[in-house]
Design a protein around this motif. Structure first.
Motif, PDB file in Angstrom:
ATOM      1  N   SER A 231       7.834  -6.531   7.258  1.00  0.00           N
ATOM      2  CA  SER A 231       7.572  -5.244   6.643  1.00  0.00           C
ATOM      3  C   SER A 231       8.782  -4.797   5.844  1.00  0.00           C
ATOM      4  O   SER A 231       9.916  -4.890   6.299  1.00  0.00           O
ATOM      5  N   GLU A 232       8.519  -4.351   4.637  1.00  0.00           N
ATOM      6  CA  GLU A 232       9.602  -3.868   3.780  1.00  0.00           C
ATOM      7  C   GLU A 232       9.130  -2.616   3.076  1.00  0.00           C
ATOM      8  O   GLU A 232       7.941  -2.435   2.863  1.00  0.00           O
ATOM      9  N   LYS A 233      10.089  -1.786   2.673  1.00  0.00           N
ATOM     10  CA  LYS A 233       9.680  -0.621   1.920  1.00  0.00           C
ATOM     11  C   LYS A 233      10.511  -0.515   0.655  1.00  0.00           C
ATOM     12  O   LYS A 233      11.728  -0.655   0.691  1.00  0.00           O
ATOM     13  N   SER A 234       9.826  -0.371  -0.462  1.00  0.00           N
ATOM     14  CA  SER A 234      10.582  -0.121  -1.688  1.00  0.00           C
ATOM     15  C   SER A 234       9.988   1.113  -2.341  1.00  0.00           C
ATOM     16  O   SER A 234       8.838   1.128  -2.756  1.00  0.00           O
ATOM     17  N   GLY A 235      10.781   2.168  -2.373  1.00  0.00           N
ATOM     18  CA  GLY A 235      10.299   3.459  -2.840  1.00  0.00           C
ATOM     19  C   GLY A 235       9.224   3.957  -1.894  1.00  0.00           C
ATOM     20  O   GLY A 235       9.404   3.931  -0.683  1.00  0.00           O
ATOM     21  N   SER A 236       8.091   4.359  -2.429  1.00  0.00           N
ATOM     22  CA  SER A 236       7.024   4.854  -1.557  1.00  0.00           C
ATOM     23  C   SER A 236       6.049   3.722  -1.197  1.00  0.00           C
ATOM     24  O   SER A 236       5.110   3.926  -0.440  1.00  0.00           O
TER      25      SER A 236
ATOM     26  N   PHE B  15       0.827  -1.207   0.000  1.00  0.00           N
ATOM     27  CA  PHE B  15       0.000   0.000   0.000  1.00  0.00           C
ATOM     28  C   PHE B  15       0.860   1.256   0.000  1.00  0.00           C
ATOM     29  O   PHE B  15       2.043   1.225   0.315  1.00  0.00           O
ATOM     30  N   VAL B  16       0.234   2.339  -0.381  1.00  0.00           N
ATOM     31  CA  VAL B  16       0.887   3.642  -0.312  1.00  0.00           C
ATOM     32  C   VAL B  16      -0.068   4.570   0.431  1.00  0.00           C
ATOM     33  O   VAL B  16      -1.236   4.684   0.073  1.00  0.00           O
ATOM     34  N   LEU B  17       0.435   5.183   1.499  1.00  0.00           N
ATOM     35  CA  LEU B  17      -0.381   6.166   2.212  1.00  0.00           C
ATOM     36  C   LEU B  17       0.153   7.566   1.905  1.00  0.00           C
ATOM     37  O   LEU B  17       1.234   7.715   1.349  1.00  0.00           O
TER      38      LEU B  17
END
Lengths: 119, 300
Positions: free
Chosen positions: B243-248, B223-225
């Protein structure tokens, strides 16, 4: 031939139920036609027979198939009604869309084609 | 059918099994999964009445199994390594079993022999690993057991032998409600066959759950918030196990009821929300990580 999608989130019995329903509604499996036995289908897909059993139980509860003790499961003739009900619901939805289009000034006419089983 | 309560076992000072609980229903297929050295074989040896528990109890049809010869008549235990006297041929061993078990069925043995294309004049010690497994399987199934316990049965089998083995198991479960307990380190092999799975590690039971629940309890989503602050708030509200983040884009693995999770996320009006597919193998790895087992990327 049914195929299970293992990467899908849906439980296997649910996938079976959906796929068999589609085959029945599309008339690939015909009224009173014998279904594969639980054992046969389980072997064919190499899955747990209890999973197949569960799917058959749901299909029976929902009136898609019936079972004869000692013989197996068959496609129920209630499917005719089930299909009619589904057609009716979809037609109601279609009419609503047509109505909405009309309000926007677009006039659509729907004529059932011969052989589409709506009669 | 099989109920294990609080089973613990020590060999010398090593705690091999630590408070294991199991509940195996009649006619079901129960899988025990775990890495090497998790205690799978020790657990099966207890179920088959080979070992006596230190603490806890094992009841099969309400009976103790250890030293209970009559209860063992209805049970077949296919061990990882088949036991055979050095000079024995397959035929000799079959005759031995015929003597031992009143419910040995010669017709069935002959049929199984035919299915697996076994020449029973061969000496067991001369067979390859996979052939030994197939012979052991034939022996186990020849007495039409009520309970079949198998330790790593497909390890070393070729795909055709594997399919044959599964088909016979499917047959017996469907026709006469045979109860099956099976161990493996290969989750993929078991995921379509088992009703329930027990994940074992270092002698402890990590999870005991139905496959359906395992499949529907864990979700992978992206998701993107709109801003970082919202994101941090949301991550605290849902049960995140990875949990991982790639870019936004934030990619998380979450546990729980999907409808509730979706509702919580939707409150923040996400710019993007997708559910991603998740195999059981991934679920397994995430569950293990969630229990504090880190799967590291290792190189030598």
């Amino acid at each position: 031939m049914l195929q299970i999608d293992y990467s899908s989130r849906a439980p296997i019995y649910e996938q079976l139920v959906d796929k068999i329903k589609t085959l029945i509604v599309k008339n690939v499996l015909k009224v009173n036609e014998q279904m594969l036995t639980v054992r046969e289908l389980a072997s064919q897909l190499t899955i747990n027979p209890n999973t197949v059993q569960r799917a058959y139980r749901i299909l029976e509860e929902e009136g898609y198939i019936y079972s004869v003790t000692g013989k197996g499961s068959f496609v129920s003739d209630k499917i005719v009604n089930i299909r009619e009900d589904q057609v009716k619901t979809e037609l109601v939805k279609l009419n609503q869309v047509i109505e909405r289009l009309k309000n926007l000034g677009v006039y659509v006419e729907y004529k059932p084609k011969k052989g589409d089983d709506t009669q | 059918m099989i109920i294990v309560k609080n089973l613990s076992k020590k060999f010398d000072d090593d705690q091999i099994l630590d408070s294991i609980n199991m509940n195996v229903k009649k006619g079901s297929i129960y899988g025990i999964i775990g890495p090497n050295g998790a205690g799978k074989t020790t657990l099966l040896n207890h179920l088959a009445g080979v070992y006596k528990e230190d603490i806890g109890e094992i009841k099969i049809n309400d009976q103790d199994i250890y030293e209970n010869a009559s209860a063992k008549q209805n049970m077949a235990y296919m061990q990882d390594e088949i036991y055979a006297y050095p000079q024995y041929t397959i035929k000799n061993m079959a005759d031995f079993y015929k003597e031992m078990y009143t419910n040995w069925n010669e017709d069935r043995y002959n049929k199984l022999k035919e299915i697996f294309d076994i020449n029973d004049k061969k000496r067991i010690t001369k067979l390859s690993k996979g052939m030994k497994k197939q012979v052991a399987f034939c022996f186990a199934l020849s007495k039409k057991p009520e309970i079949l316990i198998m330790d790593e049965p497909i390890d070393g089998l070729d795909p055709i032998a594997r399919k044959k083995l599964w088909n016979i198991v499917i047959d017996d479960v469907a026709k006469r409600e045979m109860t099956v307990v099976i161990s493996s380190h290969n989750l993929k092999e078991l995921e379509n066959m088992c009703d329930t799975i027990l994940i074992l590690d270092k002698g402890k039971s990590i999870i005991e759950k139905s496959i359906e629940a395992l499949r529907t309890d864990v979700h992978k989503i992206q998701f993107v918030l709109k801003n970082q602050e919202q994101e941090e708030k949301l991550l605290k509200e849902i049960n995140v196990i990875n949990s991982e983040k790639s870019g936004s884009i934030r990619v998380v693995v979450v546990k729980g009821e999907w409808n509730e999770i979706e509702e919580k996320i939707n409150k923040y009006n996400p710019v993007l929300l997708d559910r991603l597919n998740l195999t059981l193998e991934e679920v397994f790895i995430y569950e293990m990580e969630g229990q504090g087992y880190e799967i590291k990327n290792q190189t030598i």
